[in-house]
Design a protein around this motif. Structure first.
Motif, PDB file in Angstrom:
ATOM      1  N   ILE A  27       0.832  -1.201   0.000  1.00 48.34           N
ATOM      2  CA  ILE A  27       0.000   0.000   0.000  1.00 48.34           C
ATOM      3  C   ILE A  27       0.869   1.255   0.000  1.00 48.34           C
ATOM      4  O   ILE A  27       0.640   2.200  -0.737  1.00 48.34           O
ATOM      5  CB  ILE A  27      -0.926   0.016   1.240  1.00 48.34           C
TER       6      ILE A  27
ATOM      7  N   ARG B  94       0.631   2.679   6.769  1.00 50.27           N
ATOM      8  CA  ARG B  94       0.476   1.271   6.386  1.00 50.27           C
ATOM      9  C   ARG B  94       1.317   0.984   5.147  1.00 50.27           C
ATOM     10  O   ARG B  94       1.187   1.645   4.118  1.00 50.27           O
ATOM     11  CB  ARG B  94      -0.998   0.952   6.089  1.00 50.27           C
TER      12      ARG B  94
ATOM     13  N   ASP C 238      -1.152  -4.385   2.859  1.00 43.27           N
ATOM     14  CA  ASP C 238      -2.493  -4.856   3.211  1.00 43.27           C
ATOM     15  C   ASP C 238      -2.327  -6.282   3.709  1.00 43.27           C
ATOM     16  O   ASP C 238      -2.095  -7.205   2.926  1.00 43.27           O
ATOM     17  CB  ASP C 238      -3.391  -4.812   1.977  1.00 43.27           C
TER      18      ASP C 238
ATOM     19  N   LYS D 201      -3.661  -9.404   2.142  1.00 40.07           N
ATOM     20  CA  LYS D 201      -3.128  -9.876   0.871  1.00 40.07           C
ATOM     21  C   LYS D 201      -1.767 -10.539   1.023  1.00 40.07           C
ATOM     22  O   LYS D 201      -1.047 -10.754   0.047  1.00 40.07           O
ATOM     23  CB  LYS D 201      -3.071  -8.723  -0.126  1.00 40.07           C
TER      24      LYS D 201
END
Length: 341
Positions: free
Chosen positions: A155, A162, A165, A168
């Motif tokens: 991301i 962040r 993710d 994922k």
């Protein structure tokens, strides 16, 4: 080269073991010069042999240094699966793929020698069949770990802090006969999705691993009939494992001293054209007796005539090693259904 079966050419650039002492195996500038020469010739990839018994820097380190000094040629270090950790090996190969922007491969090897085992304070290694079974498991878990980050997992959102993710990133939970790996990898999914896996399938013990896991199989043969039989065997085995045999490239590995084989470079060019044209192999992996001496002659006196016949590329058409080999970028097994590569 429309309508002509694509010819693939590769070369080994590590000095022969007898010369690999006293000079740190050759300085970085000389290695880069060989890589650039191979690249100027348009070769698909170069290999750099390695073993724990060989002095000097490991092949991965050498080719990581070479990566930013080249632009197109594939870089394939030999990395053994004996006495190494599969998690670390796959991460290093993935890192080479990032450093080269999608040009990395991995020549899978095993280390059966007692001398190498002693370096790790271990008893002699297992029989070859067991070592190649372990190598196959290492190749399998490598692909799982390369897929463990989805392509869009990063991301890099500065506002929220962040980087990924986490939904994922995936555990692979692999259980093999001699090791287990939970995952995920510590390296994002490589540019090629999966770097190219290369296996020397000459020895029977290695053929199952090659048929199941290799993108490129190397074979040694003394006649086109022998090479064709090995290629057909590998294709049958790949199909039995549910693979498309058309996506397995089979290259003849040939050790050659261009100053001493009969007929010289012209004969070698004729051999490559005949064996490839007859369907015995998909190309040649040359192991020159003296890379600094033989590679320039190979480029000028073998590749040149093959190019003149319309059998070999005049320029790179893609940017990744998979592009050069005509292999698609695989879709991650964790990608949502319907996602493209």
């Amino acid at each position: 080269m429309t309508g002509v079966r694509t010819l693939h050419l590769a070369v080994e650039i590590a000095p022969p073991p007898s010369a690999a002492t006293g000079s740190a195996l050759r300085d970085a500038a000389a290695t880069v010069a060989l890589a650039r020469l191979a690249e100027d010739a348009g070769l698909d990839f170069l290999t750099h042999d390695d073993s724990f018994a060989r002095p000097g820097l490991d092949a991965l380190a050498v080719l990581a240094r070479t990566a930013p000094e080249t632009r197109s040629i594939g870089l394939v270090p030999t990395v053994t699966t004996t006495h190494t950790e599969p998690f670390h090996v796959q991460a290093a190969v993935a890192s080479l793929d990032w450093a080269s922007r999608g040009r990395a491969g991995w020549r899978v090897a095993v280390s059966p020698g007692a001398a190498e085992a002693r370096l790790f304070g271990r008893r002699p290694a297992a029989p070859a069949a067991e070592l190649w079974q372990e190598a196959g498991e290492a190749a399998e878990v490598a692909r799982l770990l390369w897929d463990s980050w989805e392509d869009d997992a990063e991301i890099r959102d500065v506002a929220t802090g962040r980087f990924v993710d986490r939904d994922k990133l995936h555990h692979v939970d692999f259980e093999g006969a001699s090791f287990s790996v939970r995952g995920p990898s510590i390296v994002p999914r490589p540019p090629q999705g999966n770097p190219v896996v290369v296996v020397d399938a000459t020895r029977p013990a290695a053929r199952e691993t090659a048929a199941r896991h290799a993108d490129v199989a190397l074979v040694r043969a003394s006649s086109p009939e022998e090479a064709a039989a090995l290629r057909a065997e590998l294709h049958r085995a790949a199909r039995a494992h549910g693979r498309d045999p058309g996506l397995l490239r089979v290259l003849l590995t040939l050790a050659a001293d261009l100053d001493a084989h009969p007929g010289g470079p012209a004969a070698l060019a004729g051999l490559v054209a005949d064996w490839h044209g007859g369907g015995a192999v998909d190309g040649l992996h040359l192991v020159p007796a003296v890379p600094e001496r033989d590679l320039p002659r190979f480029a000028a006196e073998v590749v040149g005539p093959l190019r003149d016949r319309g059998l070999f590329r005049t320029a790179y058409e893609g940017t990744t090693l998979r592009d050069h080999l005509g292999l698609p970028r695989p879709v991650s097994r964790y990608a949502p259904k319907g996602a493209d590569a």
